[in-house]
Design a protein around this motif. Structure first.
Motif, PDB file in Angstrom:
ATOM      1  N   GLN A 137      20.371   6.902  22.571  1.00 19.10           N
ATOM      2  CA  GLN A 137      19.962   7.737  20.785  1.00 19.10           C
ATOM      3  C   GLN A 137      19.196   6.792  20.702  1.00 19.10           C
ATOM      4  O   GLN A 137      18.162   7.344  19.892  1.00 19.10           O
ATOM      5  CB  GLN A 137      20.880   7.194  19.759  1.00 19.10           C
ATOM      6  CG  GLN A 137      21.077   7.301  18.470  1.00 19.10           C
ATOM      7  CD  GLN A 137      21.582   8.817  17.967  1.00 19.10           C
ATOM      8  OE1 GLN A 137      21.726   9.148  18.856  1.00 19.10           O
ATOM      9  NE2 GLN A 137      20.138   9.381  17.224  1.00 19.10           N
TER      10      GLN A 137
ATOM     11  N   LYS B  14      16.229   8.901  22.679  1.00 16.90           N
ATOM     12  CA  LYS B  14      16.069  10.330  22.094  1.00 16.90           C
ATOM     13  C   LYS B  14      14.954  10.034  20.247  1.00 16.90           C
ATOM     14  O   LYS B  14      14.338  11.054  20.537  1.00 16.90           O
ATOM     15  CB  LYS B  14      17.216  10.658  21.333  1.00 16.90           C
ATOM     16  CG  LYS B  14      18.622  11.429  22.400  1.00 16.90           C
ATOM     17  CD  LYS B  14      19.619  11.817  21.602  1.00 16.90           C
ATOM     18  CE  LYS B  14      20.476  12.625  22.833  1.00 16.90           C
ATOM     19  NZ  LYS B  14      21.269  13.150  22.351  1.00 16.90           N
ATOM     20  N   THR B  15      15.446   9.054  20.252  1.00 13.31           N
ATOM     21  CA  THR B  15      14.955   9.139  18.752  1.00 13.31           C
ATOM     22  C   THR B  15      13.272   8.961  19.128  1.00 13.31           C
ATOM     23  O   THR B  15      11.830   9.842  18.338  1.00 13.31           O
ATOM     24  CB  THR B  15      14.940   7.799  17.670  1.00 13.31           C
ATOM     25  OG1 THR B  15      16.551   8.490  16.798  1.00 13.31           O
ATOM     26  CG2 THR B  15      14.842   8.251  16.411  1.00 13.31           C
TER      27      THR B  15
ATOM     28  N   GLU C 226      11.862   9.627  21.665  1.00 11.60           N
ATOM     29  CA  GLU C 226      11.177  10.084  22.271  1.00 11.60           C
ATOM     30  C   GLU C 226      10.639  11.525  21.243  1.00 11.60           C
ATOM     31  O   GLU C 226       9.705  12.006  21.138  1.00 11.60           O
ATOM     32  CB  GLU C 226      12.463  10.884  23.635  1.00 11.60           C
ATOM     33  CG  GLU C 226      11.690  12.439  24.415  1.00 11.60           C
ATOM     34  CD  GLU C 226      12.277  13.587  24.796  1.00 11.60           C
ATOM     35  OE1 GLU C 226      12.746  13.968  24.751  1.00 11.60           O
ATOM     36  OE2 GLU C 226      13.561  12.289  25.524  1.00 11.60           O
ATOM     37  N   GLN C 227      11.155  11.837  20.564  1.00 12.04           N
ATOM     38  CA  GLN C 227      11.390  12.953  19.308  1.00 12.04           C
ATOM     39  C   GLN C 227      10.099  12.097  18.362  1.00 12.04           C
ATOM     40  O   GLN C 227       9.263  13.045  18.130  1.00 12.04           O
ATOM     41  CB  GLN C 227      12.329  13.047  18.213  1.00 12.04           C
ATOM     42  CG  GLN C 227      13.651  14.024  18.864  1.00 12.04           C
ATOM     43  CD  GLN C 227      14.649  13.714  17.859  1.00 12.04           C
ATOM     44  OE1 GLN C 227      14.817  13.253  16.662  1.00 12.04           O
ATOM     45  NE2 GLN C 227      15.522  14.996  18.780  1.00 12.04           N
TER      46      GLN C 227
END
Length: 119
Positions: A91, A94-95, A97-98
């Motif tokens: 998680q 992902k954060t 990367e965003q």
């Protein structure tokens, strides 16, 4: 072989399987094996409860089963915590990367708009 001995064997297999935690690449097979061993052990316990409800009372193997069960629960908790840590790491990845692909996504501005209250 009685159901109590089968339960002891299934518990020992699960306990010994849980002793060595795998690498990340082997974790799926490790979890599947845990699932099958838990299902087999659960079926034996259900069979004991239905067919022989008093089979474990004052049985000589009861103390061994209780110790194995405590060890199994502790090791399953360790596996659960490892999986939980991996999910949190995923998680976080992902954060970040965003945020890297769209760094201004969290900024809420009204650029280029004019709002006139007077009419």
């Amino acid at each position: 072989m009685g159901n109590v001995q089968q339960l002891l064997i299934a518990s020992e297999q699960l306990y010994s399987h849980l002793t060595n935690l795998p690498d990340d690449k082997d974790r799926d097979a490790f979890i599947e094996k845990i699932d099958t061993l838990l299902d087999a052990r659960g079926a034996i316990i259900d069979d004991l409860q239905v067919n022989e409800p008093d089979a474990l009372n004052n049985h000589p193997l009861l103390k061994n089963l209780i110790e194995l069960d405590k060890g199994i629960q502790e090791r399953l908790l360790k596996v659960k915590n490892l999986i939980k840590a991996d999910m949190q790491q995923l998680q976080t990845t992902k954060t970040s990367e965003q945020k890297y692909t769209n760094p201004y996504a969290s900024v809420r501005t009204m650029d280029g708009m004019y709002y006139d209250r007077k009419k």
